[in-house]
Design an enzyme around this catalytic site. Structure first.
Site, mmCIF file in Angstrom:
data_model
loop_
_atom_site.group_PDB
_atom_site.id
_atom_site.type_symbol
_atom_site.label_atom_id
_atom_site.label_comp_id
_atom_site.label_asym_id
_atom_site.label_seq_id
_atom_site.Cartn_x
_atom_site.Cartn_y
_atom_site.Cartn_z
ATOM 1 N N ASP A 93 0.868 -1.158 0.000
ATOM 2 C CA ASP A 93 0.000 0.000 0.000
ATOM 3 C C ASP A 93 0.916 1.221 0.000
ATOM 4 O O ASP A 93 1.957 1.228 0.647
ATOM 5 C CB ASP A 93 -0.879 -0.041 1.256
ATOM 6 C CG ASP A 93 -2.037 0.939 1.147
ATOM 7 O OD1 ASP A 93 -2.048 1.743 0.195
ATOM 8 O OD2 ASP A 93 -2.924 0.905 2.011
ATOM 9 N N ASP A 264 -7.557 -7.386 1.011
ATOM 10 C CA ASP A 264 -6.602 -7.453 2.123
ATOM 11 C C ASP A 264 -7.295 -6.900 3.340
ATOM 12 O O ASP A 264 -8.193 -6.052 3.223
ATOM 13 C CB ASP A 264 -5.360 -6.595 1.861
ATOM 14 C CG ASP A 264 -5.634 -5.130 2.176
ATOM 15 O OD1 ASP A 264 -6.333 -4.474 1.374
ATOM 16 O OD2 ASP A 264 -5.199 -4.644 3.240
ATOM 17 N N CYS A 302 -11.882 -27.226 9.060
ATOM 18 C CA CYS A 302 -10.674 -26.438 8.783
ATOM 19 C C CYS A 302 -9.436 -27.334 8.855
ATOM 20 O O CYS A 302 -9.330 -28.206 9.708
ATOM 21 C CB CYS A 302 -10.566 -25.294 9.780
ATOM 22 S SG CYS A 302 -9.133 -24.242 9.493
ATOM 23 N N CYS A 304 -6.296 -26.000 9.121
ATOM 24 C CA CYS A 304 -5.170 -25.166 9.550
ATOM 25 C C CYS A 304 -4.394 -25.862 10.664
ATOM 26 O O CYS A 304 -4.856 -26.830 11.277
ATOM 27 C CB CYS A 304 -5.644 -23.784 10.005
ATOM 28 S SG CYS A 304 -6.236 -23.716 11.697
ATOM 29 N N CYS A 307 -6.489 -26.175 13.879
ATOM 30 C CA CYS A 307 -7.635 -27.090 13.900
ATOM 31 C C CYS A 307 -7.220 -28.542 13.716
ATOM 32 O O CYS A 307 -7.909 -29.448 14.171
ATOM 33 C CB CYS A 307 -8.663 -26.657 12.855
ATOM 34 S SG CYS A 307 -9.451 -25.087 13.282
ATOM 35 N N HIS A 333 -5.473 -19.628 12.139
ATOM 36 C CA HIS A 333 -6.802 -20.126 11.783
ATOM 37 C C HIS A 333 -7.572 -19.099 10.954
ATOM 38 O O HIS A 333 -8.172 -19.429 9.931
ATOM 39 C CB HIS A 333 -7.617 -20.496 13.019
ATOM 40 C CG HIS A 333 -9.051 -20.752 12.667
ATOM 41 N ND1 HIS A 333 -9.470 -21.915 12.065
ATOM 42 C CD2 HIS A 333 -10.163 -19.964 12.753
ATOM 43 C CE1 HIS A 333 -10.763 -21.844 11.807
ATOM 44 N NE2 HIS A 333 -11.210 -20.666 12.219
#
Lengths: 389, 389
Positions: A93, A264, A302, A304, A307, A333
């Site tokens: 940015d 984002d 999930c 991840c 998880c 997560h």
């Protein structure tokens, strides 16, 4: 080296589409969620953990890195990729949003914007040329131009002046960009005609990609979702569209439905550090006593790091004791949740059933109203019109 | 299943030795440094990061886990290994030290010790039997008995009474331990004769291992290093010796020289979170401006995740901005530093040159005086003798 290839479009009534962005540092499948590493670190995570969420690109902030540690220092150390040891694509940015919201704003004119640092009050003048010099020194893969950002409730006349200035600044940014891929940013507040005009003007300049700025900055969700399709309808089909600073899970679905390709947001990491975790039913507050002895993961679907390995009881225990590992697992997560959501949308679009997916998702997901920038909004709104030059 | 095999002993004049502890969950090479995961998390780190430092065993604290989330909850969830997803050996401290230092101490008698929780003031009675029930519920591999800990400057008479009680409590702990491997803890304050007597009495009970407690609790380093060899000289050669709550790099070298095999300390993680990093020259303070643009790792000889990948400039940047990743990288470095130090000592002992190694190390390392427990000491000292039952 930058290109965008559309790989499929949803059937009407939505504008959802899939694509692939190619950069010298790798490909990015769209729809894409970009984790935010404001200060060249996605808070609490190592680069390989970010990559393991499935994210192919991350975002850093030129304003923050310009102030600390300084873009020239990072350049001398070999650029931001080496500095933070992330070797995939990075989008920066420009700092436009931060200069107009976070900093103490001084005079704004065509030359640029004077502001005082939010860290130490030091005075700086940011110009389109400096914004590009900062991003070139960082060595990012996709840059943003300096834009003139107003609060979401800006009246038509100041919004028009800011949008016109944003075009003049974009032309200077392109001039200063050299080889650096630089998107154009569409502004125009919540004024439909102005938004459409601005998008058309920038479309005529044939930017490699288009950002939609000045949304999620204090206006209502209704206004945001009214503006977005007006803009995407004016933009060239073959260029990626990036809705800046958005989103929550429901925002990603709503954005994709309106033809957005990239997002984002600091939401997944910030909420993660607060113990708020995304699930398809809405956010779960892990400190809640009902999780105290729950042997299941927060989200059984999930995949991840959290998880797959840890119970809600363990995560609850970590948060209850303010353990740093909790912030990290929850951030992992939440980012994985959003990236997986883009993957689910990708599959749905390619299968021609995005409309159903979106309807099902949005009817189940219990959205929360808070937005991340809420804490900045009031302060900003109070002073924003005092400072227009 | 627990055994200890000596693999070599240094030549005089030091008592340094190498060995291997075998447990059902894996082997531990000694000398060993055990990272501390008080609340079933080594602060900021995932288990595989702890393993990557070369640590083969970690420590959790029975007092803390008894209070929160409760040992029975952890048992119902499958034990502490599963809870935190670390599947190597775990040693638990019984909580003796915490009950006598951290908690608000109530009546102490042969039955046990009454205290109020440091978290919520709730009242509890800890007994040798409860200490073992907690550790059995956690499912650890090596347990500590409940001991009666006094401040380092305790006079002879209270120290003698506490040491005698510690023997009676140890016998009850063994009774309650079942299959659980339970070390004996040598107390005796800074009174040479009492220390020797206590070590001899416990040696006669043939424990599977011996902890040296009640040191690093407010006495001087000179006193600590005077007591340690008196104790190790009385202990059976074929049993591991664990110097509790120690150490710093120089403490590890001094301890090994006096026949100690195992160490634990929160120092590497706590100092890490403060930005203080171990090097062979002493601690480096990463926030120092001289690291601002340094492209080198903090320790060129170190093979940790941080030193292999990140510059001092990046670590400095993270700390200057209070970024969570900084705490994590510094913790990883400090633990790896101590584990690597045990590896270097292991090699030196086996090569018969430990004496030289220790002399070189200690002449180069600029030690810092602060010890971790310093903040607790004064408070503890003031009240400790008011409460002896």
């Amino acid at each position: 080296m930058f290109s965008f290839q559309l790989t499929s479009s949803d059937l009407a009534p939505t504008a959802a589409r899939t694509g692939v962005i190619t950069t010298a540092r790798g490909e990015i499948r769209t729809p894409a969620f970009m984790p935010v590493g404001t200060l060249a670190t996605v808070k609490s995570m190592l680069p390989e953990e970010v990559a393991a969420t499935g994210a192919h690109i991350l975002l850093v902030n030129a304003y923050h890195l310009y102030l600390r540690p300084g873009h020239q220092l990072i350049e001398r150390l070999g650029g931001v990729h080496r500095f933070m040891d992330w070797h995939g694509p990075i989008l920066s940015d420009s700092g436009g949003f931060q200069v107009f919201s976070l900093a103490r704003l001084g005079r704004v004119d065509d030359h640029g914007v004077r502001f005082r640092s939010h860290i130490d009050g030091s005075e700086h003048t940011y110009t389109p040329e400096l914004a590009m010099a900062v991003q070139r020194a960082l060595g990012v893969d996709i840059a943003m131009p300096l834009d003139h950002v107003l609060p979401g409730d800006a009246p038509l006349e100041p919004a028009r002046l800011a949008a016109e200035r944003t075009i003049r600044w974009y032309e200077r940014c392109r001039e200063a960009a050299g080889e650096l891929t630089t998107f154009a940013i569409v502004q125009g507040g919540v004024h439909p005609g102005l938004r459409q005009w601005h998008a058309r003007e920038l479309a005529a300049l044939d930017a490699p990609g288009y950002s939609i700025g000045g949304l999620s900055v204090g206006e209502s969700k209704e206004e945001m979702w009214a503006m977005t399709p007006l803009v995407t309808a004016e933009l060239p089909v073959g260029r990626p569209r990036y809705l800046m600073g958005v989103g929550s899970p429901e925002d990603l679905v709503n954005g994709v439905a309106r033809g957005v390709d990239m997002f984002d947001c600091v939401l997944p990491t910030r909420l993660g550090r607060n113990g708020s975790l995304f699930t398809d039913d809405g956010r779960a507050t892990i400190r809640n006593a009902r999780f105290r002895e729950d042997p299941n993961p927060i989200d059984p679907d999930c995949d991840c790091e959290n998880c797959r390995r840890f119970s809600m009881a363990y995560l609850h225990h970590l948060f209850r004791n303010d353990e740093l590992l909790g912030y990290r697992l929850a951030s992992i997560h939440n980012i994985r949740y959003l990236v997986r959501l883009t993957e689910r949308m990708h599959a749905a679009i390619q299968a021609g059933r995005f409309s159903d997916f979106a309807a099902e998702f949005l009817s189940r997901y219990r959205a929360s109203d808070e937005t991340v920038r809420h804490d900045q909004k009031e302060k900003w709104r109070r002073r924003a019109f005092e400072t227009q030059g």
